[in-house]
Scaffold this motif. Structure first.
Motif, PDB file in Angstrom:
ATOM      1  N   ALA A  68     -62.385 -37.758 -89.825  1.00 20.90           N
ATOM      2  CA  ALA A  68     -61.344 -39.009 -89.624  1.00 20.90           C
ATOM      3  C   ALA A  68     -60.293 -38.505 -88.455  1.00 20.90           C
ATOM      4  O   ALA A  68     -59.746 -39.724 -87.706  1.00 20.90           O
ATOM      5  CB  ALA A  68     -60.263 -38.753 -90.904  1.00 20.90           C
ATOM      6  N   ARG A  69     -60.497 -37.504 -87.635  1.00 23.34           N
ATOM      7  CA  ARG A  69     -59.582 -37.266 -86.595  1.00 23.34           C
ATOM      8  C   ARG A  69     -60.661 -37.448 -85.353  1.00 23.34           C
ATOM      9  O   ARG A  69     -61.776 -37.124 -85.432  1.00 23.34           O
ATOM     10  CB  ARG A  69     -58.829 -36.101 -86.509  1.00 23.34           C
ATOM     11  N   SER A  70     -59.984 -37.947 -84.015  1.00 26.89           N
ATOM     12  CA  SER A  70     -60.648 -38.179 -83.245  1.00 26.89           C
ATOM     13  C   SER A  70     -60.732 -36.946 -82.139  1.00 26.89           C
ATOM     14  O   SER A  70     -61.351 -36.963 -81.157  1.00 26.89           O
ATOM     15  CB  SER A  70     -59.916 -39.315 -82.339  1.00 26.89           C
ATOM     16  N   TRP A  71     -59.986 -35.845 -82.628  1.00 27.49           N
ATOM     17  CA  TRP A  71     -59.789 -34.748 -81.691  1.00 27.49           C
ATOM     18  C   TRP A  71     -60.024 -33.497 -82.549  1.00 27.49           C
ATOM     19  O   TRP A  71     -60.202 -33.585 -83.743  1.00 27.49           O
ATOM     20  CB  TRP A  71     -58.410 -34.594 -81.191  1.00 27.49           C
ATOM     21  N   SER A  72     -60.539 -32.398 -81.803  1.00 27.95           N
ATOM     22  CA  SER A  72     -60.997 -31.307 -82.731  1.00 27.95           C
ATOM     23  C   SER A  72     -60.379 -30.075 -81.592  1.00 27.95           C
ATOM     24  O   SER A  72     -60.546 -30.039 -80.505  1.00 27.95           O
ATOM     25  CB  SER A  72     -62.173 -31.086 -83.001  1.00 27.95           C
ATOM     26  N   ARG A  73     -59.883 -29.115 -82.388  1.00 24.57           N
ATOM     27  CA  ARG A  73     -59.337 -27.802 -81.578  1.00 24.57           C
ATOM     28  C   ARG A  73     -60.495 -27.168 -81.289  1.00 24.57           C
ATOM     29  O   ARG A  73     -60.768 -26.577 -80.043  1.00 24.57           O
ATOM     30  CB  ARG A  73     -58.127 -27.080 -82.230  1.00 24.57           C
ATOM     31  N   THR A  74     -61.458 -26.821 -82.078  1.00 21.75           N
ATOM     32  CA  THR A  74     -62.589 -26.381 -82.007  1.00 21.75           C
ATOM     33  C   THR A  74     -63.612 -27.010 -82.828  1.00 21.75           C
ATOM     34  O   THR A  74     -63.453 -27.199 -84.073  1.00 21.75           O
ATOM     35  CB  THR A  74     -62.540 -24.811 -82.098  1.00 21.75           C
ATOM     36  N   ASP A  75     -64.776 -27.041 -82.697  1.00 18.98           N
ATOM     37  CA  ASP A  75     -65.685 -27.700 -83.641  1.00 18.98           C
ATOM     38  C   ASP A  75     -66.360 -26.693 -84.641  1.00 18.98           C
ATOM     39  O   ASP A  75     -67.052 -26.802 -85.515  1.00 18.98           O
ATOM     40  CB  ASP A  75     -67.099 -28.496 -83.106  1.00 18.98           C
ATOM     41  N   TYR A  76     -66.048 -25.419 -84.193  1.00 15.91           N
ATOM     42  CA  TYR A  76     -66.763 -24.418 -85.154  1.00 15.91           C
ATOM     43  C   TYR A  76     -66.202 -24.252 -86.617  1.00 15.91           C
ATOM     44  O   TYR A  76     -67.146 -24.188 -87.607  1.00 15.91           O
ATOM     45  CB  TYR A  76     -66.215 -22.874 -84.576  1.00 15.91           C
ATOM     46  N   HIS A  99     -64.710 -31.678 -94.234  1.00 22.20           N
ATOM     47  CA  HIS A  99     -65.596 -32.446 -93.315  1.00 22.20           C
ATOM     48  C   HIS A  99     -65.150 -33.934 -93.320  1.00 22.20           C
ATOM     49  O   HIS A  99     -65.058 -34.469 -92.113  1.00 22.20           O
ATOM     50  CB  HIS A  99     -66.926 -32.528 -93.898  1.00 22.20           C
ATOM     51  N   LYS A 100     -64.642 -34.427 -94.185  1.00 19.86           N
ATOM     52  CA  LYS A 100     -64.045 -35.868 -94.195  1.00 19.86           C
ATOM     53  C   LYS A 100     -62.920 -35.724 -93.058  1.00 19.86           C
ATOM     54  O   LYS A 100     -62.652 -36.597 -92.478  1.00 19.86           O
ATOM     55  CB  LYS A 100     -63.533 -36.037 -95.303  1.00 19.86           C
ATOM     56  N   GLU A 101     -61.919 -34.516 -93.454  1.00 18.73           N
ATOM     57  CA  GLU A 101     -60.883 -34.576 -92.553  1.00 18.73           C
ATOM     58  C   GLU A 101     -61.434 -34.419 -90.971  1.00 18.73           C
ATOM     59  O   GLU A 101     -60.679 -35.238 -90.024  1.00 18.73           O
ATOM     60  CB  GLU A 101     -59.848 -33.279 -92.766  1.00 18.73           C
TER      61      GLU A 101
END
Lengths: 647, 647
Positions: free
Chosen positions: A232-240, A227-229
């Motif tokens: 910390a990032r501004s992008w996500s491949r998928t939020d699943y 969850h911290k990772e």
């Protein structure tokens, strides 16, 4: 002190010649692997696109194009290569080996100078390497490639892929760890851990064992790591994935403190395979104790009678104790394969037949149910009750298909089955200095270094017949060692004779093996007669889905009922407790050769009263029912199927 | 020729005085409506925000702010207002009426000069009005407001809200239709149709009937209408609705050609309520035939024993015949309420007790299960088996809660129940020129215009006791008419006496009513004795979920078993076929007064053999079990629950 009590012998030391698995291996080697090779090259039409080879060619700069597929698509190729490696040991094939070599060259070209290798990030998002350990499967792909590298090296002696993998794992080693300057990351999907253990065992390089230990020890130290990772990032491949609880990735507490199998079932099995291997290697009692607790929780509370695990589509995951729905069972093929890996490691540390019993249950039931008998179509989900015509959304999404299909977007299962079945020889026998263990009754020959060298031939018509004969050929006449023959958990009566003379019951240990210790002469035989009566099996009363129901088993085979044999709407059928179960003769022309069961049952008449609710139970008629092995279901068209029948 | 054979009498003609429903109405009027009023004003903390009044204030320009909530949030207020209208008839309340008048003024301020009224589009997306009929619920909200307008006018004689609704419906009439210059659209969620029929019946304005007929006739003419609408617009509020098949919105073929209930269950019920009303009004045999076919399909194949419909979370929808899972049952409260609307219309066209039987099943079971006995918490989903501790994702998403909760994001159900229960008097009696029908055994008095005027008092302790007495007071002594008293489908033996003298069996018609025709004298009594033995009920053998199981029923009440009475893990229990069911005395202090059932059952011992699978069925012990009415479950904390018990 926990240690490897016994070691499974190398695939090269085993030659399978078995009425059941020789056919399966033949299908895998001559149909499934070539089929999968064509799929990976996108040469099969009418199925979901693979694009795996293309992704490697794009990453290597061999051609222009856009990455296509899941982020873990590379692993499909790695698993196929691993299966090819095993197949070359089973059966030499210079043309196939040459094509595999060419693919390995391609992989080498795709690898970056620093050792990094993942075609998705090389081709599509180079700026995002190693930033989404939660979901991006870079270490998962690295692990599978490493398993392939080890297997290919062991099969062919060629080191090119092994070297690629060492370079890749060294890259990972430089990046991850608790030492200063490294990142204390762990992968969202375990796999690298077991691969590093294999790499360590193949190369003797301690750093790989240490890196495996780091990943295992780090897991669960910070439950909020993923969850911290994500935060910390501004992008996500998928939020699943980012929304999953820590237990989804077995990160809810340190592995040593875990005592139930949780989360995504395949991840859990891969972790535990590595953990059990490391525990035995490192004499790590605490880690092994956790593995044992999780094994027991899985087998005693969270496993289908077919060996399937991970009962829910939601997260392909374990849920809670005794929650084993049959129609919405997930029971992913890969998860059943993973149980085999885990069982093998547990057996090495503790040669107890309870582990081999589960291994056996998997290989005759819940794994091979994932493939059509002809090797060209696959199940991802292995239901225990099929009701074609139901809206598929009730069963989860794309992985659910009422019949096996040719390929999946997420194509992890078919090559996983291929590598298990081509390496099956390495699951049959283990040995130590003084003892040879026969875990599975898979026919063929095996050679051992035990007691100066021994060759054993095993002949049987297992699983259709409980007679098994071992012919022992020690290199030195009179060699002293123990042949440990498993007394299967399903068997009530097993007679063992050495050269025709019954051995006393006293040789049986409490861990489920006949420990036959003697001075062996060339040609000595051990013949076993296992009573193989059909049995009624009941689930624990806490299993809601099986309340009021019974299943049939004979030997290691779990049976099921199909509509094609018994009429559809199998819930209208009932097998009264007193009904005798008849064993039909082996039918070579039915489902590639099976022993079916026949039983007299009752069918509720559906046309007598059309009312949806009535004060009288529907009248019944007596019917003759036929059960077939579960693994063979859905090979005669789409049909209803049910393992657990009303009693 | 199809026509309205009988008409339910106006709510004003009925005074309920009933041991069962007077309590329910009291809770609804004195707890639930004030609670919901506070919710709509956002005065209740700790629950999901409503924001409904605020949305109207923003749309009216009374305050600045941002619209919040579902796009159909306006309908929560409309349904509450409708329920308030009914409550004012049941019990005058000048303060409440004044507050309702103020809210109606607010609604008037929010309405636009052209009649348009939908606070979402007025406040948030004025540029997108009427562009997403699929999902944006503008006509759904208009329909609910119109129902409120009609009800408020009938209750109070005040026309302000009725005028608002006429202006709104005229706006819709100007826009939609097949005439040149109009748009041939239909709403994604039916409701306007039944509201227009009510508006027509309240005002006598033919244009509302014609517009209702247009919407009903247009539906299914172009199954791709909604997909085309989605393709034509460049924006979408959500793509979920756009992906649904035409049957989700009952648009797969013309309504007259439909013969199974399909898609979203509430939509389907609202459509059929309007269609049955229109069919009887227009003497439309074809449309009524379709309504009958769909009724039969619903009742004979797609309805839970509790009256629940729409068995799956996916789309809150019907699935296929006989698919009635208990643990993942959806059975939305609103859908059960919708069945009451549909049943009422069917009864008017065809006074057949089979419709009244279902109406009765709904009001005593599947509707009121949606509310806590104290009226402050609600179920959206009405399971028939509850297993607290299971991961909730197996049961769908936010609508699933293991216990009733205070409010929902999608808060359609609580006010729907409120309006049904406050208007219950209008479901009890219908009349025609010569016949008075007693459909439900709800105590109280009613006045009729039949035969120059009649007053009837009904006294009973129903549903706990099968004795019912009618006292008839005609205005003119010797008035000739028929009192039609329902012979419930659940009852095996019913004796009817007029002034103490049994009537012959010949007076019973084949449509399930005792047709008691005579010259009535003041004080004549009709007394009925319905045998009300507890019964075992079996589902049709095609219902997979209920195979091997039995449910208990007594009179109109469906029973269930709770863990709090019987120990948890109810699947370990069994009620053998021969077990006698004992009726306990009425307990005033249990669950606001119930009759419980007691039965001797068996419990499988869970601790004898810990193995997940065993060759012997678990041993059993004899236990005494208690069943309570289904509607009253989950009023003593979170607990396991099961309607269908192993036999």
């Amino acid at each position: 002190m926990i240690k490897k009590e016994t070691s499974f012998i190398d695939l090269k030391q085993v030659k399978i010649d078995d009425p059941f698995f020789s056919r399966v291996q033949n299908v895998v080697i001559h149909t499934m692997l070539p089929y999968q090779e064509r799929v990976l090259h996108d040469e099969v039409s009418g199925i979901r696109k693979s694009h795996v080879i293309k992704n490697f060619r794009i990453a290597a700069g061999d051609e222009k194009g856009t990455y296509y597929g899941r982020v873990f698509q590379d692993s499909d190729l790695a698993k196929w290569l691993e299966a090819v490696a095993y197949s070359l040991t089973v059966e030499a094939n210079p043309e196939l080996e040459a094509r595999a070599d060419a693919i390995i060259d391609l992989i080498g070209r795709a690898q970056q100078p620093d050792g990094y290798l993942d075609t998705y990030f090389i081709a599509a998002e180079p700026e995002h390497k190693w930033q989404n350990l939660t979901d991006c499967h870079e270490m998962y792909c690295a692990g599978h490639m490493t398993e392939a590298g080890v297997a290919y090296y062991q099969a062919t002696g060629k080191t090119k892929l092994l070297d690629i993998c060492c370079k890749l794992c060294d890259h990972i080693d430089r990046r991850f760890g608790r030492e200063a300057g490294k990142v204390t990351g762990i992968p969202g999907h375990e796999e690298i851990e077991l691969a590093l253990m294999r790499l360590y065992q193949a190369t003797g390089e301690e750093r790989y064992r240490k890196l495996a230990a780091y990943f295992i020890d780090e897991r669960g130290r910070d439950p909020e790591f993923f969850h911290k990772e994500a935060a910390a990032r501004s992008w996500s491949r998928t939020d699943y994935m980012d929304k999953q609880p820590p237990s989804y990735m077995q990160n809810h507490k340190p592995v040593r403190e875990q005592d139930t199998v949780e989360g995504h079932a395949v991840r859990c099995m891969y972790l535990l395979t590595a953990a059990a291997n490391l525990a035995a290697q490192n004499h790590d009692e605490a880690l092994m104790a956790a593995c044992r607790k999780m094994w027991d929780n899985m087998v005693d509370r969270r496993m289908y009678i077919t060996g399937g695990i991970g009962s829910t589509y939601y997260g392909e995951a374990f849920t809670v104790d005794y929650d084993l729905p049959n129609d919405t069972a997930y029971a992913e093929t890969c998860a059943a394969v993973g149980v085999c890996f885990f069982a093998k490691q547990m057996l090495e540390a503790d040669p107890d037949a309870r582990y081999a019993d589960i291994l056996e249950r998997e290989i005759y039931n819940g794994t091979i149910s994932g493939m059509q008998l002809d090797g060209t179509k696959f199940f991802y989900i292995n239901q225990l009750e099929a009701n074609p015509g139901m809206p598929t959304n009730a069963y989860g999404e794309e992985e659910y298909t009422p019949e096996r299909i040719g390929w999946y977007d997420c194509a992890c299962c078919p090559p996983n089955l291929a590598r298990l079945m081509t390496s099956l020889g390495s699951y049959v026998w283990s040995s130590s200095e003084n003892t040879i263990y026969s875990h599975l009754f898979v026919g063929g020959t095996a050679t051992f270094e035990t007691a100066g060298g021994v060759k054993i031939a095993l002949t049987s018509k297992y699983p259709w017949n409980g007679s098994v004969t071992y012919t022992v050929e020690p290199e030195q006449a009179g060699a002293e060692f123990t042949l440990a023959v498993r007394y299967p958990g399903w068997c009530h009566q097993m007679q063992v004779k050495v050269n025709g003379i019954p051995v006393s019951g006293a040789v049986k240990t409490d861990k489920g093996y006949w420990m036959i210790q003697r001075s062996w002469q060339p040609g000595d035989t051990v013949s076993c007669e296992m009573e193989m009566e059909p049995e009624r099996v009941y689930a624990h009363p806490m299993v809601r889905a099986d309340a009021g129901c019974v299943a049939l088993r004979r030997g290691p085979i779990i049976y099921t009922f199909e509509g094609v044999d018994n009429g559809e709407d199998l819930q209208t059928l009932r097998i009264p407790r007193e009904a005798k179960i008849e064993v039909l003769p082996y039918q070579a022309d039915l489902l590639e050769g099976i022993v079916a069961l026949r039983v007299t049952g009752c069918r509720k008449k559906t046309a007598v009263n059309p009312a949806l609710y009535a004060e009288d139970a529907a009248p019944e008629e007596v019917v003759t029912l036929q059960a077939i092995p579960y693994y063979a279901w859905c090979n005669r068209g789409m049909t209803h199927m049910r393992v657990w029948m009303q009693e």
